[in-house]
Design an enzyme around this catalytic site. Structure first.
Site, PDB file in Angstrom:
ATOM      1  N   HIS B 207       6.602  11.428   0.763  1.00 30.29           N
ATOM      2  CA  HIS B 207       5.441  10.895   0.948  1.00 30.29           C
ATOM      3  C   HIS B 207       5.103   9.927   2.824  1.00 30.29           C
ATOM      4  O   HIS B 207       4.902   8.930   2.598  1.00 30.29           O
ATOM      5  CB  HIS B 207       4.749  10.499   0.241  1.00 30.29           C
ATOM      6  N   HIS B 209       2.876   9.204   5.881  1.00 29.73           N
ATOM      7  CA  HIS B 209       1.552   9.146   6.948  1.00 29.73           C
ATOM      8  C   HIS B 209       2.126   9.306   8.827  1.00 29.73           C
ATOM      9  O   HIS B 209       3.130   8.834   8.683  1.00 29.73           O
ATOM     10  CB  HIS B 209       0.416   7.955   6.498  1.00 29.73           C
ATOM     11  N   CYS B 240      -6.065   5.113   7.857  1.00 33.25           N
ATOM     12  CA  CYS B 240      -4.625   4.125   7.999  1.00 33.25           C
ATOM     13  C   CYS B 240      -5.938   2.587   7.400  1.00 33.25           C
ATOM     14  O   CYS B 240      -6.119   2.799   8.583  1.00 33.25           O
ATOM     15  CB  CYS B 240      -4.164   4.338   8.666  1.00 33.25           C
TER      16      CYS B 240
END
Lengths: 299, 299
Positions: B207, B209, B240
């Site tokens: 996962h 970003h 974020c």
């Protein structure tokens, strides 16, 4: 796994980047851009192109740009030349390194330069001969190495043949360009491997556009294969003439962030580079095209 | 080289993505988003979160969203639950799969949930026991696996310990999250390798970003290690919270483009997915955060 210990970034923002931006930042800003880049630790900065202003008006100020920059003797400032006439203009303006270009796709080369690949190569022969006599280094670009907007697939054999020819004619480095950013990692790796079987790896560079967001992954795959020269553009400058609104060159900042994270030396001050990228983006009237550049500013 | 033949994408746009977007697209649009995604070939879509509306107002409509979507029996719609109370609400709303979450960083977990990692794990124990009795599958998220905005480096041993605990407690899949998108490929690979030594690879997901533009390269490195489940968000939705203005989740479209280019099956219709991403971006009032999505529209 064969990561190189050190990678040389060839910063192509001032030429490949700006040539494909809608906004013309003007001659003074181009000069300032190159001067700022010269202070980041970069060792190769593609400065401009001596091409016909009729076809590429963005580069009409090539001689002024080259005359205006503060040249660091430790930095190479290659300029693009399409033929002997361009070479002469570049030399008259004081260029000490030039770059020639052809496509691996016959269809693309015909559309783009109105010449077959073989005709392009013949056109470069006198450039390379004069450059050799003048002590001028010549870089060779091969475009459409992972696909062509006109003919679709480009046979690996064609990429290899063109790369080998440019190298044999005297280009010290062959830059393999995914012009439309269509490639994915295994295809990039296979292409590099095929070329490296005929041209030594130290004479190869990769030049990936981020049209489909794949560029950094493709760079990674090729680094694993041992390539040690990567073309990129600060702020991800540029675009794709074949996909309106699409992303341009892979952003130098994102490449450098990855390289440093991999423990690979570049000699580049990432913060200085990212600052230059954001400054350029401001001139272009948009956000920086580098995600690392954006994140570093937010820290 | 150990690429899997098939990869399952866990689409996290409706939850992780929208939770971190400034614009609230509203309940009806959330339902439409999930329904559109259900028609792209995705098999896992994280639908919403049953968390306190006081802390996460974006997810206050969790029950309405779950009630409103057309559930495809072939698709899992996990929902996030922070504790037993959340689990009860999720079950009352008809959830058949849930997800629990903790950080690998002690500092992050304290800031984020006001609990130590061990306290979080204890909090999940009754959730996992009840889920087992109810026949509900539980996914486990481990965040900050490649770095923490508060404590900086996160020891691999902590990532391994938390992952192993969640797996031992009954989570069928552990999703390893680079919450602040700070990692680079070798670090991602080393992290995955360390966890896979204790938790079987088929029970692991990644996962990532895209805060620093590294996500797709990190995905590639982990695919080479054999991971076969990738979390991503259509249109690169999200952001974020620790770097204002920075990029969010890696875009599902870019991941799928790469996977298909690598010859890895996903079962996903990329054009349909990219269309959904552009539709969502329109609702969010910006360009799609997927470069592939942008390029496909320009074709």
């Amino acid at each position: 796994m064969g990561f190189p210990a050190e990678v040389r970034i060839v910063e192509v923002g001032p030429r490949d980047g700006l040539q494909n931006e809608k906004t013309d930042i003007g001659t003074a800003a181009k000069i300032e851009l190159i001067d700022r880049l010269s202070r980041t630790g970069l060792r190769s900065i593609e400065a401009t192109a001596f091409v016909s202003p009729k076809w590429v008006p963005q580069m009409a100020d090539a001689a002024q740009v080259l005359a205006g920059i503060h040249r660091d003797p430790a930095i190479a400032y290659p300029v693009l030349v399409p033929n002997e006439q361009g070479y002469e203009r570049a030399r008259a303006a004081g260029a000490q390194e030039v770059a020639v270009f052809t496509a691996a796709s016959e269809a693309f080369n015909l559309k783009n330069t109105n010449a077959t690949i073989d005709q392009s190569l013949e056109r470069f022969r006198p450039v390379l001969e004069r450059a050799a006599a003048d002590g001028v280094r010549v870089r060779g670009y091969v475009s459409t190495v992972l696909g062509c907007p006109y003919q679709g697939a480009v046979p690996l054999a064609d990429v290899v043949r063109v790369s080998r020819s440019l190298h044999a004619m005297g280009c010290y480095e062959i830059s393999l360009g995914d012009t439309i950013g269509i490639g994915t990692p295994e295809k990039a790796r296979a292409m590099l491997k095929a070329v490296a079987a005929e041209v030594p790896m130290p004479a190869l560079a990769i030049h990936f556009h981020d049209t489909y967001g794949q560029a950094l992954a493709n760079v990674l795959a090729c680094l694993e294969q041992g390539v040690a020269v990567v073309d990129s553009a600060v702020s991800g400058a540029g675009g794709c003439p074949y996909a309106k609104g699409a992303s341009g060159n892979v952003a130098s900042e994102d490449v450098v962030y990855m390289l440093h994270g991999l423990g690979i030396r570049t000699g580049i001050d990432l913060d200085a580079l990212a600052g230059t990228g954001r400054w350029l983006a401001g001139l272009l009237g948009r956000e920086t095209g580098s995600k690392a550049g954006k994140a570093l500013a937010a820290q």
